[in-house]
Design a protein around this motif. Structure first.
Motif, PDB file in Angstrom:
ATOM      1  N   ASN A  17       0.862  -1.187   0.000  1.00  0.00           N
ATOM      2  CA  ASN A  17       0.000   0.000   0.000  1.00  0.00           C
ATOM      3  C   ASN A  17       0.900   1.239   0.000  1.00  0.00           C
ATOM      4  N   ALA A  18       0.279   2.402  -0.087  1.00  0.00           N
ATOM      5  CA  ALA A  18       1.078   3.636  -0.164  1.00  0.00           C
ATOM      6  C   ALA A  18       1.552   4.093   1.207  1.00  0.00           C
ATOM      7  N   THR A  19       0.831   3.695   2.253  1.00  0.00           N
ATOM      8  CA  THR A  19       1.232   4.104   3.601  1.00  0.00           C
ATOM      9  C   THR A  19       2.598   3.506   3.935  1.00  0.00           C
ATOM     10  N   HIS A  74      -4.589   1.858  -4.292  1.00  0.00           N
ATOM     11  CA  HIS A  74      -5.753   1.427  -3.513  1.00  0.00           C
ATOM     12  C   HIS A  74      -6.959   1.271  -4.439  1.00  0.00           C
ATOM     13  N   VAL A 116       2.249  17.019  -1.469  1.00  0.00           N
ATOM     14  CA  VAL A 116       1.164  16.067  -1.764  1.00  0.00           C
ATOM     15  C   VAL A 116       0.496  16.556  -3.051  1.00  0.00           C
ATOM     16  N   THR A 131      -1.274  10.609   5.222  1.00  0.00           N
ATOM     17  CA  THR A 131       0.057  11.187   4.957  1.00  0.00           C
ATOM     18  C   THR A 131       0.754  11.458   6.288  1.00  0.00           C
ATOM     19  N   GLU A 140      -5.310  -3.355  -3.113  1.00  0.00           N
ATOM     20  CA  GLU A 140      -4.514  -2.520  -2.217  1.00  0.00           C
ATOM     21  C   GLU A 140      -3.125  -2.529  -2.817  1.00  0.00           C
ATOM     22  N   GLY A 141      -2.436  -1.405  -2.823  1.00  0.00           N
ATOM     23  CA  GLY A 141      -1.075  -1.417  -3.352  1.00  0.00           C
ATOM     24  C   GLY A 141      -0.499  -0.029  -3.418  1.00  0.00           C
ATOM     25  N   ALA A 161       0.050   9.786  -3.794  1.00  0.00           N
ATOM     26  CA  ALA A 161      -0.901   8.665  -3.685  1.00  0.00           C
ATOM     27  C   ALA A 161      -2.068   8.813  -4.663  1.00  0.00           C
ATOM     28  N   GLN A 162      -2.540  10.066  -4.855  1.00  0.00           N
ATOM     29  CA  GLN A 162      -3.775  10.263  -5.635  1.00  0.00           C
ATOM     30  C   GLN A 162      -3.506  10.586  -7.099  1.00  0.00           C
ATOM     31  N   ASP A 202       4.150  12.760  -1.636  1.00  0.00           N
ATOM     32  CA  ASP A 202       3.067  11.793  -1.519  1.00  0.00           C
ATOM     33  C   ASP A 202       2.165  12.007  -2.740  1.00  0.00           C
ATOM     34  N   SER A 223      -0.307   5.490  -4.783  1.00  0.00           N
ATOM     35  CA  SER A 223      -1.197   4.467  -4.207  1.00  0.00           C
ATOM     36  C   SER A 223      -1.953   3.760  -5.320  1.00  0.00           C
ATOM     37  N   LYS A 269      -8.358   4.188  -6.332  1.00  0.00           N
ATOM     38  CA  LYS A 269      -7.461   5.057  -7.096  1.00  0.00           C
ATOM     39  C   LYS A 269      -7.587   4.795  -8.600  1.00  0.00           C
ATOM     40  N   THR A 318      -4.699  17.365   3.684  1.00  0.00           N
ATOM     41  CA  THR A 318      -4.415  16.135   2.942  1.00  0.00           C
ATOM     42  C   THR A 318      -5.149  15.014   3.645  1.00  0.00           C
ATOM     43  N   PHE A 319      -5.212  13.851   2.993  1.00  0.00           N
ATOM     44  CA  PHE A 319      -5.722  12.667   3.692  1.00  0.00           C
ATOM     45  C   PHE A 319      -4.800  12.430   4.895  1.00  0.00           C
TER      46      PHE A 319
END
Ligand SMILES: Cc1ncc(COP(=O)(O)O)c(C=O)c1O
Length: 392
Positions: A63-65, A185, A133, A91, A194-195, A161-162, A159, A183, A188, A87-88
């Motif tokens: 996952n991205a985390t 996810h 981000v 992060t 998940e990834g 992720a998006q 980050d 990410s 996305k 941000t989410f």
């Protein structure tokens, strides 16, 4: 119930994929009997991501985390990291969870991305890194961040992720020479269920990431560092590869949906569509508006729009309210360091931004319906011409 909205329409519903292709890949996994530990699909995915983004090295992750955490560890971050408050919160949590002190900065009210002057003001002698981000899939000022990081002598990571598929001055995000994560996810633009992935151009960093995302093993299976298990398994890699096969189409479809929103909402008083700024292109996987509220011609509130849509089974999201600095772990741990008055743009967006349904599971006619509802809710709250102040 209104035509075409039998099922709830939501933000982030996954696009249908080519299941025949996915099934072929799943068969190959079982035929090879190789399920994880940088299997052929994980390696193919890394190769494809490097080709698409132009990044020199890529490691796919669960996952991205964890991708953010492995990158932070590999970069040797310590002390404070500065993160935009809007941000989410994943992060911020990613860094907090590995013992880094998270400090926040404000964002731009225009696109919700990090504000460089607020960022500059937040840097202290304890700061080891700044974190950009790419919010809502719209790139932040990547090259401005590079300059600022050099000037302040701190490290920079992003980050993203998006934002897979977005570009900065023509360069795909992840391929701008900055170490970034993405990410994959389920919600996305490219899903691995998940990834995530870590991308870098730095060979020494790449070696460290290689080891740290896999229990500290180097390529010869010597344990050369501490590490975690952040590996992506083959089923996730097969899924992400199947999405990547359609990436061009997905980006084109996203643009089509965005253009409908843009043309329909441009003349609605009190509503502003968030767009990528200054030569950057978003992946348009998120469509967010700002409900400006009290303007001379409108006094519509975000809740008016949200409720009008919900009555028709259409559900929006108030991403990323209330701003990370107001969330419990941060407002209680470091109250002295985060006076909310310092983040007026984060707070304004937290109160006024609304993410609308888009993506492959939302039809054009549903988008038109969403725009009809927004238009009608806004016009109910339009000020009468007599109440509009006359500006000489
Ligand atoms: C900006 C941002 N960072 C980090 C994450 C965490 O990603 P993941 O769910 O892949 O761990 C997300 C997920 O939505 C995100 O939007």
């Amino acid at each position: 119930m209104i035509d075409g909205v039998g099922e709830p329409v939501v933000v982030g519903k996954p696009r249908q994929i080519n299941r025949t292709k996915l099934n072929h890949r799943l068969d190959a996994i079982f035929e090879r009997n190789w399920f994880s530990n940088r299997g052929p699909f994980a390696q193919e995915l890394e190769q494809r991501i490097c080709e698409i983004t132009g990044a020199k090295y890529c490691y796919v992750t669960c996952n991205a985390t964890t991708a953010l955490q492995v990158l932070a560890k590999a970069m040797g971050l310590s002390g404070e990291v500065i993160v935009p408050s809007f941000t989410f919160h994943g992060t911020a949590h990613a860094f907090d969870w590995i013992g880094l002190e998270v400090r926040f900065c404000d964002v731009s009210r225009v696109d919700g991305n990090i504000d460089l002057s607020s960022l500059r003001d937040s840097i202290t002698e304890k700061t080891s890194a700044i974190v950009g981000v790419h919010l809502w899939g719209n790139p932040c000022d990547t090259f401005g961040l590079v300059e600022l990081a050099n000037e302040a002598d701190v490290l920079l990571l992003i980050d993203g992720a998006q934002s897979f598929g977005a570009t900065v001055e023509g360069s795909p995000v992840g391929g701008c020479g900055v170490s970034e994560i993405v990410s994959f996810h389920a919600t996305k633009i490219v899903s691995a269920f998940e990834g995530g992935a870590i991308l870098t151009d730095n060979p020494e960093l790449s070696e460290k990431i290689h080891a740290m995302h896999n229990f500290g093993f180097d390529t010869d299976k010597n344990v050369v560092s501490s590490g975690t298990n952040a590996k992506m398994h083959e089923v996730s890699a097969a899924m992400a590869l199947t999405y990547l096969d359609d990436l061009g189409d997905i980006l084109t479809e996203n643009r089509g949906r965005f253009e409908i929103y843009k043309s329909r909402l441009k003349s609605v008083p009190g509503i502003r569509l968030i767009e990528a700024q200054h030569g950057r292109r978003g992946n348009l996987h998120y469509v967010s508006i700002v409900v400006e509220g009290n303007t001379p011609i409108a006094h519509v509130r975000r809740s008016d729009i949200k409720e009008a849509l919900a009555r028709q089974n259409i559900f929006t999201r108030t991403y990323f309210a209330p701003g990370c600095h107001k969330l419990r772990p941060y407002n209680q741990l470091h109250p002295d360091k985060i006076p909310s008055a310092r983040f007026p743009n984060t707070e304004a967006l937290a109160e006024s931004a609304l993410s609308l349904p888009t993506g492959g599971a939302v039809s054009d006619s549903q988008i038109h319906l969403i725009c009809d509802i927004i238009e009608s809710a806004a016009s109910k709250h339009r000020r009468s011409s007599r109440s509009i102040p006359i500006v000489p």
